[in-house]
Scaffold this active site. Structure first.
Site, PDB file in Angstrom:
ATOM      1  N   CYS A   4      -0.614  -3.045  -2.046  1.00 17.92           N
ATOM      2  CA  CYS A   4      -0.522  -4.286  -2.807  1.00 17.92           C
ATOM      3  C   CYS A   4      -1.784  -5.133  -2.622  1.00 17.92           C
ATOM      4  O   CYS A   4      -2.538  -4.960  -1.659  1.00 17.92           O
ATOM      5  CB  CYS A   4       0.690  -5.089  -2.355  1.00 17.92           C
ATOM      6  SG  CYS A   4       2.257  -4.209  -2.554  1.00 17.92           S
ATOM      7  N   GLU A   6      -1.964  -8.217  -1.736  1.00 18.97           N
ATOM      8  CA  GLU A   6      -1.879  -9.057  -0.539  1.00 18.97           C
ATOM      9  C   GLU A   6      -2.407  -8.324   0.687  1.00 18.97           C
ATOM     10  O   GLU A   6      -3.233  -8.846   1.442  1.00 18.97           O
ATOM     11  CB  GLU A   6      -0.435  -9.504  -0.282  1.00 18.97           C
ATOM     12  CG  GLU A   6       0.147 -10.369  -1.368  1.00 18.97           C
ATOM     13  CD  GLU A   6       0.908  -9.575  -2.422  1.00 18.97           C
ATOM     14  OE1 GLU A   6       0.460  -8.460  -2.807  1.00 18.97           O
ATOM     15  OE2 GLU A   6       1.952 -10.063  -2.875  1.00 18.97           O
ATOM     16  N   CYS A  35       6.131  -8.151  -1.134  1.00 22.32           N
ATOM     17  CA  CYS A  35       7.052  -7.116  -0.672  1.00 22.32           C
ATOM     18  C   CYS A  35       7.181  -7.164   0.850  1.00 22.32           C
ATOM     19  O   CYS A  35       6.434  -7.859   1.549  1.00 22.32           O
ATOM     20  CB  CYS A  35       6.572  -5.739  -1.132  1.00 22.32           C
ATOM     21  SG  CYS A  35       5.142  -5.090  -0.229  1.00 22.32           S
ATOM     22  N   CYS A  38       4.007  -6.197   2.847  1.00 24.00           N
ATOM     23  CA  CYS A  38       3.011  -7.276   2.837  1.00 24.00           C
ATOM     24  C   CYS A  38       3.427  -8.406   3.769  1.00 24.00           C
ATOM     25  O   CYS A  38       2.601  -8.962   4.502  1.00 24.00           O
ATOM     26  CB  CYS A  38       2.792  -7.802   1.426  1.00 24.00           C
ATOM     27  SG  CYS A  38       1.916  -6.632   0.372  1.00 24.00           S
TER      28      CYS A  38
END
Length: 79
Positions: A4, A6, A35, A38
């Site tokens: 991701c 992040e 998520c 993350c």
């Protein structure tokens, strides 16, 4: 599991020498939250992080990482 934005941002910052984080802003179409993977990485590098979530209409919600990941496993858990 995908990588991701992040986690990519945090890992890149750490690889460039950044070690202290105060906030992260996450912009998605619907203002969704990060998520679990993350959230865990954020907790390991910045347990007191402010998380700003915004959607494509510009609505902003603000959370502490503790609100998004209560009872997290972090560096202090390894004592």
């Amino acid at each position: 599991m995908a990588i991701c934005a992040e986690r990519t941002a945090i890992v890149k910052a750490v690889s460039e020498g950044q070690r202290e984080f105060t906030a992260i802003a996450i912009a998605t179409r619907d203002g969704g939250s990060p998520c679990g993977a993350c959230r865990q990485v954020m907790s390991e590098f910045a347990p007191h992080l402010r998380v700003l979530l915004t959607d494509d209409a510009g609505h902003v919600r603000q959370f502490t990482l503790d609100q998004l990941l209560p009872e997290s496993f972090g560096p202090e858990s390894l004592k």
